[in-house]
Design a protein around this motif. Structure first.
Motif, PDB file in Angstrom:
ATOM      1  N   GLY A 172       0.403  -1.321  -0.255  1.00  0.00           N
ATOM      2  CA  GLY A 172       0.300  -0.173   0.295  1.00  0.00           C
ATOM      3  C   GLY A 172       0.805   1.257   0.437  1.00  0.00           C
ATOM      4  O   GLY A 172       2.106   1.439   0.271  1.00  0.00           O
ATOM      5  N   SER A 173       0.227   2.169   0.339  1.00  0.00           N
ATOM      6  CA  SER A 173       0.502   3.489  -0.106  1.00  0.00           C
ATOM      7  C   SER A 173       0.587   4.839   1.552  1.00  0.00           C
ATOM      8  O   SER A 173      -0.840   4.159   1.391  1.00  0.00           O
ATOM      9  CB  SER A 173       0.681   4.522  -0.608  1.00  0.00           C
ATOM     10  OG  SER A 173      -0.487   5.006  -1.495  1.00  0.00           O
ATOM     11  N   VAL A 174       1.140   5.684   1.738  1.00  0.00           N
ATOM     12  CA  VAL A 174       0.980   6.643   2.396  1.00  0.00           C
ATOM     13  C   VAL A 174       0.029   7.761   1.449  1.00  0.00           C
ATOM     14  O   VAL A 174       1.338   9.009   1.515  1.00  0.00           O
ATOM     15  CB  VAL A 174       1.045   7.068   3.847  1.00  0.00           C
ATOM     16  CG1 VAL A 174       0.846   8.002   4.420  1.00  0.00           C
ATOM     17  CG2 VAL A 174       1.367   5.239   5.002  1.00  0.00           C
ATOM     18  N   MET A 175      -0.722   7.959   1.617  1.00  0.00           N
ATOM     19  CA  MET A 175      -0.930   9.987   1.602  1.00  0.00           C
ATOM     20  C   MET A 175      -1.792  10.725   1.857  1.00  0.00           C
ATOM     21  O   MET A 175      -2.120   9.994   1.982  1.00  0.00           O
ATOM     22  CB  MET A 175      -1.092   9.694  -0.251  1.00  0.00           C
ATOM     23  CG  MET A 175      -0.500   8.674  -1.175  1.00  0.00           C
ATOM     24  SD  MET A 175      -1.387   8.451  -3.240  1.00  0.00           S
ATOM     25  CE  MET A 175      -2.575   7.614  -3.193  1.00  0.00           C
ATOM     26  N   ILE A 176      -2.133  11.934   1.329  1.00  0.00           N
ATOM     27  CA  ILE A 176      -2.215  12.763   2.465  1.00  0.00           C
ATOM     28  C   ILE A 176      -2.492  11.983   4.171  1.00  0.00           C
ATOM     29  O   ILE A 176      -3.788  12.750   4.154  1.00  0.00           O
ATOM     30  CB  ILE A 176      -3.234  13.159   1.913  1.00  0.00           C
ATOM     31  CG1 ILE A 176      -4.473  12.600   1.698  1.00  0.00           C
ATOM     32  CG2 ILE A 176      -3.305  14.053   0.817  1.00  0.00           C
ATOM     33  CD1 ILE A 176      -5.952  12.330   1.006  1.00  0.00           C
ATOM     34  N   GLN A 177      -1.157  11.912   4.704  1.00  0.00           N
ATOM     35  CA  GLN A 177      -1.528  11.131   6.214  1.00  0.00           C
ATOM     36  C   GLN A 177      -2.828  10.113   6.101  1.00  0.00           C
ATOM     37  O   GLN A 177      -3.286   9.486   7.043  1.00  0.00           O
ATOM     38  CB  GLN A 177      -1.650  12.309   7.079  1.00  0.00           C
ATOM     39  CG  GLN A 177      -0.914  13.089   6.920  1.00  0.00           C
ATOM     40  CD  GLN A 177       0.069  12.284   7.389  1.00  0.00           C
ATOM     41  OE1 GLN A 177       0.570  11.699   8.330  1.00  0.00           O
ATOM     42  NE2 GLN A 177       1.489  12.555   6.448  1.00  0.00           N
TER      43      GLN A 177
END
Length: 370
Positions: A172-177
């Motif tokens: 997965g990823s972490v975008m805009i927290q």
């Protein structure tokens, strides 16, 4: 991320009780959200050998209320029914969370994909000697002594290094927290669309159901109260603010429904846009009503009433916004610590409406929550 109403729903669900030398109060409010997704559970007698144990929990749902309601009803049993609970409390709590999450996945609305909801969970087991606290997500528990926090759980947010690492390793990823730019918590029950990576265990998925568990010795001479609350409360009040505010209210009243109600109202007036729920557990070492504190509160309320009357007398049918502006500039002393002017907003509105009944209600309502 949730949709909002044009005007908050301010009806409260309230509860109170006592047992095992503890007193508790509960308050929850839908607020600005289109749906009420919070749930809670309190029980002051766990039966049998654990009759002198108590359990308290708050669940903050997202993308629906199904998972939070299910957890409120079943998490305690899931924990107590583990083989480990009788011998190793912390392991029993841990496995109870994972067992419930695994069984809940098989509910028809979950397997069909019809329901994609999830829920944070924070719970506490209070025995005669110990306090066990478990947290999964960003609902929070805070223990207070002498009006100050001495213990708090950690919010499980995607931006935390250990949480981010797990999310990335799961693909997965972490975008805009947020997990994959969408989910604001990195641990939760439910949320099965984030728990489908083949070859990984339940605690290695993008969103983990694993609780973080703590144990503390009780001290009935120093422990004042334990607060369990969802992020709708913590978004607008710090740990220190809430401890100081509750401490100050306990000096005014022994009615815990009233105390928790004031917390929720104050959070709304401080700008919380989320559902709000709080469970307040009061220990024997908590402050009790003081005549000095009660008198000071009465004098403060009298000053507020007198000040509003003077403004209306001098300026006529003024707007509530004008009243607020004047009080902000006044620098009024003696306001409840941690609550400030927001803690007196309901009183101010009540006085204002009595003095200015011809003013448009929508105007005063809009100002109430701005």
């Amino acid at each position: 991320m949730g949709a909002f109403l044009n005007k908050p729903k301010t009806d409260k669900l309230q509860e109170h009780g006592e047992g095992n030398g503890l007193r508790f109060g509960v308050a929850s409010m839908q607020g600005w959200r289109v749906e009420m997704e919070d749930a809670h559970m309190v029980k002051t007698d766990l039966g049998g050998a654990l009759k002198d144990w108590s359990y308290f929990a708050v669940f903050d749902g997202h993308a629906g209320a199904k998972v939070s309601a299910h957890c409120a009803e079943h998490l305690l049993d899931a924990i107590m029914q583990t083989e480990e609970f009788q011998e190793d409390i912390m392991k029993g709590i841990h496995n109870g969370f994972l067992d419930l999450d695994n069984k809940m996945r098989t509910l028809p609305e979950m397997t069909s994909g019809e329901d994609k909801s999830g829920s944070t969970a924070v719970c506490a087991f209070v025995s005669p000697r110990l306090i066990y606290v478990a947290n999964c997500g960003d609902s929070r528990a805070v223990l207070c002594r002498d009006g100050n926090p001495v213990f708090t759980t950690q919010d499980h947010k995607p931006g935390l290094p250990t949480e981010r690492d797990r999310i990335i390793q799961a693909g997965g990823s972490v975008m805009i927290q947020r997990v994959n730019g969408s989910l604001a918590v990195s641990r939760a029950l439910g949320d099965y669309e984030y728990k489908n990576v083949a070859g990984l265990g339940p605690c290695e998925q993008l969103v983990s159901p694993e609780p973080e568990i703590f144990v503390r010795d009780r001290d009935d001479t120093l422990d004042e109260f334990l607060v369990l609350a969802c992020d709708g409360v913590w978004d607008v009040m710090s740990n220190e603010d809430l401890c100081q505010f509750v401490h100050s209210r306990l000096l005014i009243t022994s009615d815990l429904q009233e105390v928790t109600s004031q917390v929720i109202d104050t959070c709304l007036y401080k700008g919380s846009r989320d559902n709000m729920s709080i469970v307040l557990v009061v220990f024997p070492g908590a402050p009790t009503p003081s005549q000095e504190a009660i008198q000071a509160e009465q004098e403060l309320d009298a000053i507020i009433e007198r000040s509003i009357k003077e403004v209306v007398s001098n300026e006529g049918q003024v707007s509530f916004m004008r009243i607020l502006e004047l009080f902000v500039g006044m620098g009024l002393e003696g306001l409840p610590p941690g609550g400030g002017l927001a803690a007196k907003r309901a009183l101010m509105a009540e006085i204002y409406r009595e003095l200015c009944p011809k003013q448009d209600d929508s105007d005063s309502d809009e100002c109430m929550y701005s």
